[in-house]
Scaffold this active site. Structure first.
Site, PDB file in Angstrom:
ATOM      1  CD  GLU A 195      -3.100  -0.722   0.123  1.00 37.43           C
ATOM      2  OE1 GLU A 195      -3.159   0.419  -0.367  1.00 37.43           O
ATOM      3  OE2 GLU A 195      -3.861  -1.646  -0.227  1.00 37.43           O
ATOM      4  CB  SER A 253     -47.895 -21.822  48.024  1.00 36.32           C
ATOM      5  OG  SER A 253     -49.274 -22.050  48.222  1.00 36.32           O
TER       6      SER A 253
END
Length: 686
Positions: free
Chosen positions: A94, A366
């Protein structure tokens, strides 16, 4: 022909003019460069905040989810955490002059200009790594001269304010590698299933070649083109003396294991209901906005135990018939600190994102009774307190209203039973009598101490859990019994770091003693009775049917209404709630559907704690344990057929010895004596 002197004067004048122009030009260039430099300094350093994927981790630092909106994956890794071969390959292909220029390469630009003029179009790129990084950060990717000028200025600003290493790190973390992967870490994971610092030379060369044309050079798009591009990169690395020719050949011939790729695949997210709650906590508790959560590159370390979560999901999935519309919720919490270890908010997150573990309010039945009996232990009751179990009409609201509860299956002792038995057998009559004796407001106030924030009413039926509460609320309440009475704050996040690794949040658990430890432990001890068959009398204990599945001490309570089925309980290490019911509130068939909650709970507790040390509930100071006859609540003697170790707040323990079995024992002795006499008689007459 002009004389020599005239020619000399002519060239002398032009020489002076040329020198002046050179000086002026140099001054102009110098002033321009200086002005650009001063402008770059004045404008300041460009921000480097780019979208990054936020990552979620479980308690063991395994990745459980990512924010990859629009199919984009972004991660940020430090330069030292990137394979050196990636750096070498990228610079070689690059920008070979990367360490020598100030943001743009004049030679490459000149070459690109000539190529463009020759073709009368924009055909050749000359962007440096710095320019590409600038474009990734700030500019559109259109090919115009205006963009190139702006790009050069941005690049120059980067060069003025940041080091080459900073720029290279930024570039490698933002460049697009195709298929939704932004940055080298995302590319390494997507293509090779590994971290960026684990990439080989061959893999690095292939990835470095992709950004020029991600859809063209991707190995998933065309393996041959990708291989040719890899060879080009390797040759560039030879040219820049980063590889020998032999090393380049070896790298080219290396077999690479690409990840199986499907463009349409959706990354499965572990524990989706849990992760949704984590994001809520990020918004509400940490005050982070949605953009930061989704694109801030955060690292969120959660409380989730992935093994527990998997077991919870499997149990919910496999326990309920696939065609059934019944829904389920499960919450598992560390009772010591409130850390959520597992969460199931429904049977299918894709079909319904409604989290029944945190959003739904259902009648607990319960399972509310342990809160009542904790209050009773604080107000003069003991596990041996006797209360009559029989059909009863209760008058309240100034005797204007009547309440007539029933026991399950209309089973009553029609006699006095102990509070310990009443809890184990889930006797509704005894519960309401206790509730009314304490006065209804006592249970409302007690529930608030347990962390129940849902609206409650001081009515007789509250003892039987007739007011809706949340699954998470019940888990929090039971955790306080498990930890000896300390407050717990349910939480999903342990720590959050930003993209640079800075800690921006860390959970701090503030424990406050809310309950009386003695009463909490006595209540816990009574709750273990739901699995104790010795407490059976006129009906079975409520843990019957799953008690054989448990290999460790556990305290729990079942709960059932016409529309809801619950099992909530804990071991010293884990508090767990399971709820079963229909979203529409349809009635359950308790003969079939009612067993789901108990089955899931028992299997989950055993599976979740598999391999963990078996721990006992530890009695605090101020508590005494005595072997008691379960039916009478008195101290057991040698004649009692059943004995149960029962705990009391010191000073409230019974002192009377059970004597109801003495007559039976004497009758047995008489029968033995008679049998002995007859044996002797028949032996004598023979």
């Amino acid at each position: 022909m002009k004389p020599m002197s005239e020619r000399f004067d002519y060239w002398k004048r032009w020489g002076k003019l040329f020198l002046r122009l050179m000086v002026i030009g140099t001054l102009f260039v110098g002033l321009s460069v200086g002005s650009i430099y001063l402008l770059a300094v004045f404008v300041g350093a460009p921000p480097l905040q780019v979208p990054q994927t936020t990552i979620y981790y479980d308690v063991d630092d395994n990745v459980i989810g990512e924010s990859n909106q629009s199919g984009q994956n972004r991660y940020w890794v430090q330069l030292e955490d990137i394979s050196p071969s990636v750096v070498d390959a990228t610079i070689a292909i690059e920008d070979r002059s990367f360490y020598d220029h100030f943001g743009f390469d004049f030679k490459r630009i000149a070459g690109a200009v000539l190529a463009d003029l020759k073709a009368m179009a924009k055909v050749q790129g000359a962007s440096t790594i710095t320019q590409q990084y600038a474009r990734n950060l700030f500019l559109e990717h259109d090919k115009t001269w205006k963009r190139k000028v702006l790009e050069a200025f941005y690049a120059y600003r980067l060069e003025v304010h940041y080091s080459k290493e900073d720029i290279l790190e930024g570039y490698l973390n933002t460049i697009y590698y195709g298929h939704g992967a932004y940055g080298i870490e995302a590319a390494a994971r997507s293509y090779f299933g590994k971290a960026a610092d684990e990439l080989s030379v061959s893999e690095s060369a292939m990835l470095a070649g992709i950004p020029k044309g991600p859809s063209y050079y991707s190995p998933y798009a065309d393996s041959n083109r990708s291989k040719e591009r890899q060879r080009t990169v390797l040759n560039a690395m030879v040219t820049t003396n980063k590889l020998t020719k032999a090393e380049a050949v070896d790298a080219e011939n290396e077999a690479m294991a690409l990840q199986t790729f499907n463009e349409e695949q959706i990354d499965p997210e572990t524990a989706p209901y849990f992760t949704a709650e984590v994001k809520k906590e990020l918004r509400n508790k940490l005050s982070l906005d949605e953009r930061i959560i989704e694109e801030g590159g955060l690292h969120v370390y959660t409380t989730l135990d992935s093994d527990m979560q998997e077991k919870a999901e499997d149990l919910v999935s496999n326990s309920i018939e696939e065609k059934s519309d019944i829904q389920a919720a499960l919450v598992a919490m560390d009772p010591k600190n409130g850390a959520i270890k597992a969460m199931v908010g429904g049977r299918d997150y894709k079909e319904s994102k409604f989290n029944r573990a945190t959003m739904a309010k259902r009648t607990p039945g319960s399972t509310f009774k342990p809160l009542l009996y904790y209050a009773a232990m604080n107000n003069g009751f003991t596990p041996s307190t006797l209360v009559r179990s029989e059909p009863t009409n209760f008058y309240y609201d100034g005797d204007k209203k009547t309440y007539s509860p029933h026991n399950y299956g209309d089973a009553y002792a029609n006699d006095e039973i102990t509070i310990a038995q009443a809890l184990a057998l889930s006797d509704n009559i005894v519960a309401v009598k206790t509730h009314m004796f304490l006065e209804e407001k006592t249970l409302v106030d007690t529930a608030k101490k347990f962390g129940i924030t849902s609206k409650l009413s001081a009515i007789p039926s509250l003892a039987l859990g007739t007011k809706p509460v949340g699954v998470l609320e019940m888990t929090e309440a039971y955790s306080m019994l498990a930890n000896g009475g300390y407050s717990v704050e349910p939480h999903y996040i342990e720590k959050v770091t930003d993209r640079d690794g800075n800690v921006i949040y860390e959970n701090k658990s503030n424990k406050e003693l809310i309950l009386k430890p003695e009463a909490a432990f006595v209540t816990t001890s009574m709750m273990t009775g739901v699995f104790d068959e010795s407490l059976n009398d006129y009906t079975k204990v409520t843990g019957s049917g799953v008690d054989h599945l448990l290999t460790r001490p556990a305290a729990a309570k079942t709960g059932s209404t016409s529309t809801d089925s619950w099992m909530v309980g804990f071991t010293p290490q884990l508090a767990t709630s399971v709820w079963i019911g229909y979203d529409e509130g349809k009635n359950l068939n308790h003969r079939n559907d009612g067993f789901y909650a108990k089955k899931i709970w028992a299997h989950f507790v055993e599976d979740a704690l598999e391999g963990e040390k078996v721990k006992e509930f530890k009695a605090p100071e101020g508590v005494v344990g005595i072997e008691i006859d379960p039916q009478t609540g008195k101290i057991a003697d040698e004649n009692c057929p059943n004995k149960r170790l029962t705990y009391y707040i010191e000073g409230s323990e019974p002192h009377e010895v059970c004597d109801v079995h003495v007559d039976a024992a004497q009758q047995q002795d008489i029968q033995e004596d008679k049998k002995g006499f007859l044996d002797r008689f028949f032996n004598w007459i023979r």
